[in-house]
Design an enzyme around this catalytic site. Structure first.
Site, PDB file in Angstrom:
ATOM      1  N   ASP A 255      25.789  42.156  -0.083  1.00  0.00           N
ATOM      2  CA  ASP A 255      26.656  41.003  -0.379  1.00  0.00           C
ATOM      3  C   ASP A 255      27.938  41.433  -1.099  1.00  0.00           C
ATOM      4  OD1 ASP A 255      26.505  38.348   0.144  1.00  0.00           O
ATOM      5  OD2 ASP A 255      25.458  37.804  -1.694  1.00  0.00           O
TER       6      ASP A 255
ATOM      7  N   GLU B 230      32.355  33.993  -2.398  1.00  0.00           N
ATOM      8  CA  GLU B 230      31.125  33.551  -3.058  1.00  0.00           C
ATOM      9  C   GLU B 230      30.817  34.345  -4.331  1.00  0.00           C
ATOM     10  OE1 GLU B 230      27.664  33.219  -0.534  1.00  0.00           O
ATOM     11  OE2 GLU B 230      26.699  32.013  -2.086  1.00  0.00           O
TER      12      GLU B 230
ATOM     13  N   ASP C 141      32.491  34.124   3.010  1.00  0.00           N
ATOM     14  CA  ASP C 141      31.084  34.289   2.645  1.00  0.00           C
ATOM     15  C   ASP C 141      30.698  35.700   3.101  1.00  0.00           C
ATOM     16  OD1 ASP C 141      28.445  34.196   2.043  1.00  0.00           O
ATOM     17  OD2 ASP C 141      28.121  32.176   2.830  1.00  0.00           O
TER      18      ASP C 141
ATOM     19  N   ILE D 180      27.940  37.529   2.919  1.00  0.00           N
ATOM     20  CA  ILE D 180      26.746  37.444   3.786  1.00  0.00           C
ATOM     21  C   ILE D 180      26.295  36.001   3.756  1.00  0.00           C
ATOM     22  CG2 ILE D 180      24.338  38.062   4.190  1.00  0.00           C
ATOM     23  CD1 ILE D 180      24.774  40.750   3.221  1.00  0.00           C
ATOM     24  N   ASP D 181      26.545  35.310   4.823  1.00  0.00           N
ATOM     25  CA  ASP D 181      26.046  33.945   4.944  1.00  0.00           C
ATOM     26  C   ASP D 181      24.662  34.049   5.581  1.00  0.00           C
ATOM     27  OD1 ASP D 181      26.112  31.130   4.951  1.00  0.00           O
ATOM     28  OD2 ASP D 181      26.701  31.141   7.061  1.00  0.00           O
TER      29      ASP D 181
ATOM     30  N   THR E  46      21.604  34.723   3.540  1.00  0.00           N
ATOM     31  CA  THR E  46      20.930  35.869   2.885  1.00  0.00           C
ATOM     32  C   THR E  46      19.422  35.862   3.165  1.00  0.00           C
ATOM     33  OG1 THR E  46      20.883  34.578   0.854  1.00  0.00           O
ATOM     34  CG2 THR E  46      22.591  36.224   1.021  1.00  0.00           C
TER      35      THR E  46
ATOM     36  N   HIS F 269      17.211  23.982   3.162  1.00  0.00           N
ATOM     37  CA  HIS F 269      18.668  23.873   3.306  1.00  0.00           C
ATOM     38  C   HIS F 269      19.083  22.633   4.091  1.00  0.00           C
ATOM     39  CE1 HIS F 269      19.391  28.498   2.743  1.00  0.00           C
ATOM     40  NE2 HIS F 269      18.840  27.910   1.706  1.00  0.00           N
TER      41      HIS F 269
ATOM     42  N   SER G   8      22.392  30.795   8.954  1.00  0.00           N
ATOM     43  CA  SER G   8      23.822  31.133   8.815  1.00  0.00           C
ATOM     44  C   SER G   8      24.753  30.425   9.800  1.00  0.00           C
ATOM     45  CB  SER G   8      24.049  32.651   8.927  1.00  0.00           C
ATOM     46  OG  SER G   8      24.137  33.059  10.284  1.00  0.00           O
TER      47      SER G   8
ATOM     48  N   LYS H 141      25.031  29.754  13.806  1.00  0.00           N
ATOM     49  CA  LYS H 141      24.822  28.489  14.535  1.00  0.00           C
ATOM     50  C   LYS H 141      26.143  27.982  15.126  1.00  0.00           C
ATOM     51  CE  LYS H 141      22.483  26.565  10.914  1.00  0.00           C
ATOM     52  NZ  LYS H 141      21.990  27.712  10.152  1.00  0.00           N
TER      53      LYS H 141
ATOM     54  N   ARG I 187      23.113  19.278   9.976  1.00  0.00           N
ATOM     55  CA  ARG I 187      22.854  19.868   8.645  1.00  0.00           C
ATOM     56  C   ARG I 187      22.760  18.762   7.606  1.00  0.00           C
ATOM     57  NH1 ARG I 187      23.444  24.932   6.794  1.00  0.00           N
ATOM     58  NH2 ARG I 187      23.536  25.148   4.535  1.00  0.00           N
TER      59      ARG I 187
ATOM     60  N   ASP J 242      30.881  28.307   3.342  1.00  0.00           N
ATOM     61  CA  ASP J 242      29.738  28.145   4.240  1.00  0.00           C
ATOM     62  C   ASP J 242      30.111  27.449   5.545  1.00  0.00           C
ATOM     63  OD1 ASP J 242      27.587  29.431   3.041  1.00  0.00           O
ATOM     64  OD2 ASP J 242      27.264  27.784   1.643  1.00  0.00           O
TER      65      ASP J 242
HETATM   66  P1  AMP Z   1      21.669  28.185   6.617  1.00  0.00           P
HETATM   67  O1  AMP Z   1      21.373  29.597   6.896  1.00  0.00           O
HETATM   68  O2  AMP Z   1      22.473  27.501   7.659  1.00  0.00           O
HETATM   69  O3  AMP Z   1      20.467  27.422   6.202  1.00  0.00           O
HETATM   70  O4  AMP Z   1      22.661  28.158   5.392  1.00  0.00           O
HETATM   71  C1  AMP Z   1      22.808  29.203   4.507  1.00  0.00           C
HETATM   72  C2  AMP Z   1      23.624  28.707   3.359  1.00  0.00           C
HETATM   73  O5  AMP Z   1      22.995  27.599   2.765  1.00  0.00           O
HETATM   74  C3  AMP Z   1      23.730  29.702   2.235  1.00  0.00           C
HETATM   75  O6  AMP Z   1      24.872  30.488   2.375  1.00  0.00           O
HETATM   76  C4  AMP Z   1      23.810  28.868   0.993  1.00  0.00           C
HETATM   77  O7  AMP Z   1      25.118  28.822   0.481  1.00  0.00           O
HETATM   78  C5  AMP Z   1      23.441  27.495   1.450  1.00  0.00           C
HETATM   79  N1  AMP Z   1      22.394  26.890   0.622  1.00  0.00           N
HETATM   80  C6  AMP Z   1      21.732  27.433  -0.418  1.00  0.00           C
HETATM   81  N2  AMP Z   1      20.891  26.536  -0.966  1.00  0.00           N
HETATM   82  C7  AMP Z   1      21.031  25.403  -0.248  1.00  0.00           C
HETATM   83  C8  AMP Z   1      20.434  24.108  -0.317  1.00  0.00           C
HETATM   84  N3  AMP Z   1      19.509  23.822  -1.227  1.00  0.00           N
HETATM   85  N4  AMP Z   1      20.827  23.197   0.579  1.00  0.00           N
HETATM   86  C9  AMP Z   1      21.742  23.490   1.517  1.00  0.00           C
HETATM   87  N5  AMP Z   1      22.341  24.695   1.645  1.00  0.00           N
HETATM   88  C10 AMP Z   1      21.992  25.634   0.777  1.00  0.00           C
HETATM   89 MG    MG Z   2      26.550  31.094   2.757  1.00  0.00          MG
END
Ligand code: AMP
Ligand code: MG
Length: 398
Positions: A93, A118, A181, A183-184, A186, A281, A305, A308, A322, A334
């Site tokens: 990261d 970030e 970001d 690493i989106d 993680t 998420h 990430s 998508k 989302r 993000d």
């Molecule tokens: P995804 O992989 O699409 O689920 O999204 C990843 C991103 O979700 C990460 O980079 C975080 O910044 C973000 N994230 C972290 N915690 C949460 C949460 N509780 N709700 C929504 N997004 C989150």
């Molecule tokens: Mg991210």
């Protein structure tokens, strides 16, 4: 010891940037010592070309992807590494953020530099992080040396900390700001699944270009059947988009770019949808209810990430839903790169109330309930299904 980066650049406060409510802190910027001190001037106009910026962004994200790929390879090969050990992702990261910031400044030496990213160096400056800082510094220096494009003496640990903190800009509606970001996804990175290096550029509060490096995304279409099958021998995908110029995809090892377009289906029965792999998420039950109302037949494609957004931009599926928990504040890094990658491929993204996403408010997106993305034809029906499902969800259960 004089550090090589401070010989070239210096961290300053850009005091000429107006302080607004959403932009209360001074913007940190690097500038070359030989160049005169200048504010970040807006250049947003319909005819403005961001070609130079896009070339620099692609180079930056590709190099960062190489660093991340090497760390992930080591992580997945290691038997000793415990799954709960977050240190590989920490190293990758920070390393990715340093590389992106370094490359952008090297490639665009005459531009004032503002980066909304970030990570900051706070934790890394603690004594217990010394070993991690050494690993990051080595990794970054090795990646730069192997690439061979930049003839610089190795960065010191101090340089690395300083470069990380170049990402502390607050963004906002005035001037140009990179949005990163490093690493989106993680969680996906640690699992060996999808992740992305996501880099966008704001000009006067609007996203004008975006690059998504997705090291584990195959060039072929990803579906609910293939979502879990990561081909680690594949090179990965690089998506790039510039305002009014379309979206292109190439492989991370440099195949010629091809123009991509979102799915143009009007029929929800043919439209599969993307959502987060992590239920924490985004609510899987709410998206399930929306898909059912809309008449979507296919099961969800769940990947981590902004990959998508990339997959959607080339028509792998037709919808991305989302819905984070109430109170979660979405960060601009993000979504900025993903947003323009989809928009330039003919798609449209909005919040759950149908309002366009607004990237001009600082580090956070100020939005209502969730984010929905699809093509223009499907958006009205999707919005209706979203509103109906949200209303139902708000009703007390009998
Ligand atoms: P995804 O992989 O699409 O689920 O999204 C990843 C991103 O979700 C990460 O980079 C975080 O910044 C973000 N994230 C972290 N915690 C949460 C949460 N509780 N709700 C929504 N997004 C989150
Ligand atoms: Mg991210």
């Amino acid at each position: 010891m004089a550090s090589s980066i401070t010989a070239l650049t210096r961290l300053v406060h850009l005091t000429t940037t107006p302080s607004t409510k959403s932009n209360p802190k001074p913007i940190f910027t690097y500038f070359k010592l030989k160049s005169s001190y200048s504010p970040i001037i807006s250049s947003s106009s319909p005819s403005m070309s961001y070609d130079k910026h896009l070339t620099a962004a692609k180079k930056a994200a590709s190099l960062a992807a190489r660093l991340c790929q090497n760390v992930q390879k080591g992580l997945l090969q290691s038997d000793v590494q415990s799954k709960s050990d977050k240190s590989p992702v920490t190293v990758a990261d920070y390393g990715s953020q340093v590389l992106v910031s370094f490359v952008l400044q090297k490639e665009l030496p005459d531009q004032a530099f503002s980066l909304v990213a970030e990570e900051d160096s706070g934790d890394l400056r603690k004594e217990e992080s010394q070993e991690t800082l050494e690993r990051i510094t080595k990794l970054v220096n090795d990646t730069i040396a192997n690439d061979g494009s930049y003839k610089v003496s190795p960065l010191s640990e101090g340089d690395v900390l300083t470069i990380i903190d170049s990402g502390m800009s607050e963004g906002g509606p005035i001037g140009q700001h990179w949005v990163l970001d490093p690493i989106d996804g993680t969680k996906g990175f640690l699992r060996g699944d999808q992740y992305a290096i996501a880099l966008g550029l704001l000009d006067e509060g609007k996203v004008v270009l975006g690059v998504l490096a997705c090291p584990n995304l195959p060039l072929e279409s990803i579906t609910s059947q293939t979502q879990g099958a990561v081909n680690r021998a594949a090179a990965g995908c690089l998506f790039s988009a510039q305002l009014s110029c379309g979206t292109y995809m190439e492989s991370l090892d440099g195949s010629p770019p091809v123009k991509v377009h979102v799915s143009n289906t009007e029929n929800p029965e043919e439209a599969s949808f993307f959502e987060s792999y992590e239920a924490a998420h985004s609510s899987h039950s709410l998206s399930g209810s929306i898909a059912k109302k809309l008449g979507v037949k296919a099961p969800p494609v769940r990947i981590d990430s902004q990959a998508k957004y990339g997959a959607l931009s080339r028509g792998d599926g037709a919808i991305y839903l989302r819905f984070p928990n109430k109170g979660y504040r979405e960060k601009i890094w993000d979504h900025a790169a993903g947003y323009i990658v989809v928009a330039e491929a003919g798609g449209v993204a909005s919040d759950a109330a149908g309002k366009p996403l607004d990237f001009s408010k600082g580090r956070y997106l100020d939005l209502d309930t969730g984010i929905i993305v699809t093509n223009r034809k499907l958006m009205p029906a999707l919005l209706k299904a979203v509103q109906d499902s949200l209303k139902e969800q708000a009703l007390p259960s009998l």
